[in-house]
Scaffold this active site. Structure first.
Site, PDB file in Angstrom:
ATOM      1  N   GLU A  32     -44.649 -15.997 -31.471  1.00 44.63           N
ATOM      2  CA  GLU A  32     -44.041 -15.797 -30.150  1.00 44.63           C
ATOM      3  C   GLU A  32     -43.810 -17.138 -29.457  1.00 44.63           C
ATOM      4  O   GLU A  32     -42.759 -17.354 -28.847  1.00 44.63           O
ATOM      5  CB  GLU A  32     -44.941 -14.898 -29.290  1.00 44.63           C
ATOM      6  N   ASP A  66     -42.979 -13.975 -25.866  1.00 45.97           N
ATOM      7  CA  ASP A  66     -43.197 -12.538 -25.952  1.00 45.97           C
ATOM      8  C   ASP A  66     -42.029 -11.780 -25.309  1.00 45.97           C
ATOM      9  O   ASP A  66     -41.548 -10.782 -25.842  1.00 45.97           O
ATOM     10  CB  ASP A  66     -44.515 -12.206 -25.234  1.00 45.97           C
TER      11      ASP A  66
END
Lengths: 238, 238
Positions: free
Chosen positions: A122, A50
């Site tokens: 991610e 992320d």
């Protein structure tokens, strides 16, 4: 864990799409493993991935838009880095086929669930960085998002879908859209919201589902805007 | 812009503290320039620097705590990456002396305002990356935060200050703390909250100011906890 031949092929294809061949396939497999499948899953990877994604998009936007303010850059990034865009990318790459899910998730269609797909994306960015360093991961993100960064609509710089839709309706002198929560299930990270967007007199209604009310509303606004643009092509400002 | 001799010395010292000598001092100067001083300020830098910081701390925690969950890592990061820690670092480095502020901010003590100091720190991380690449910035963040990451309290893994204080008070059978907003000024990014934390029967009250109510509460809880630990030394669990 040895993937079966079908999975092996899916893993191969994903590496082509990412533009990165893993030295350690185990890292890719862990990035694609949902917590419903095993304890060695992608949740910790996602935490790192992320932030790789956030940095890389921040830097791309910083370079691409030298005149935008911090606030405008933030809005642009929020439009690019969210569950719905990540899930879109994942679907383009057939990530669903390569996921390792528990039986329950498999049966309930987890391979196409936006939140699961977005998390896997991610996690894969982190896996690339663990496999070959940060710069390799940055390059993967740049490749995947290049088109979307280029396509950022200058006219609507950083405006979110709801704002764009509202302004378009106002300029056409139609009533503002009505958003409504149609269904809400689960809690916390498992929460799902189904929201409808109603254009009233125009006779258009659509629904969308996402992990937050806000995200679902943005989704419906996007769809409504696409419909509106077809029906009432807007003039482009220079 | 040529800095005067006093500023020049402050800039020199900051580079020593960062462990990075800028090829382009202009980048460092822009990172230290508040929007009240000139249009060429640090706001865009901060957007990039924030994500460099987030990634680097995420990676440090991921490596340092292989057994913690994503949620626990997130909490740990939130305790390390916030205005109050960044301002603390900035004060240790005398960043205030090197800031370029507008006259109004200078007179009202902007050189020691936590939000301005924290923004300058983040902007400097971006400046280092623009000057010498991402890895250089990562290294700077690692150096500055190494001690704090090492000092992460395993017992209170990722618990926020308010939770730690509450649990300590409960274990000593005292009443829970009372938080109150004493003063609130400004809006949005300029908002400031002054919050008090009252330990009631223990006769301890402290106040803190921050950009959000939550941040200010956390600050007071930290101070109250420090006081409590001195007054009632807690046994350490093994």
């Amino acid at each position: 864990m040895k993937p079966n031949p079908i999975k092996a092929r899916a893993l191969q294809q994903i590496q082509q799409q990412l533009g990165h061949t893993f030295a350690s396939t185990a890292l890719l497999i862990q990035a694609l493993t949902h917590r419903s499948h095993s304890a060695k899953n992608n949740e910790r990877f996602e935490f790192v991935g992320d932030s790789i994604l956030n940095y890389t998009i921040a830097k791309m936007l910083f370079d691409a838009f030298p005149k935008l303010s911090e606030g405008e850059l933030s809005r642009l990034r929020a439009n690019l880095v969210n569950e719905s865009v990540l899930a879109e990318l994942a679907r383009e790459m057939n990530v669903g086929e390569a996921l390792f899910l528990g039986t329950g998730e498999l049966k309930s269609g987890g391979f196409d669930r936006a939140s699961i797909l977005a998390d896997a994306m991610e996690a894969m960015f982190a896996a690339v960085s663990f496999d070959a360093g940060f710069a390799a991961a940055e390059q993967v993100v740049c490749r995947l998002f290049a088109g979307r960064v280029k396509a950022v609509d200058f006219k609507n710089q950083g405006k979110d879908n709801k704002t764009v839709l509202q302004e378009a309706l106002q300029s056409l002198r139609f009533a503002l859209p009505k958003y409504r929560i149609e269904k809400q299930t689960g809690e916390g990270t498992d929460a799902r919201f189904e929201v409808s967007c109603d254009l009233g007199e125009l006779g258009f209604i659509c629904t969308a589902e996402a992990g937050s009310r806000k995200a679902a509303e943005q989704e419906t606004a996007k769809e409504a805007m696409a419909w509106l643009q077809q029906k009432y092509p807007l003039k482009k400002k220079k």
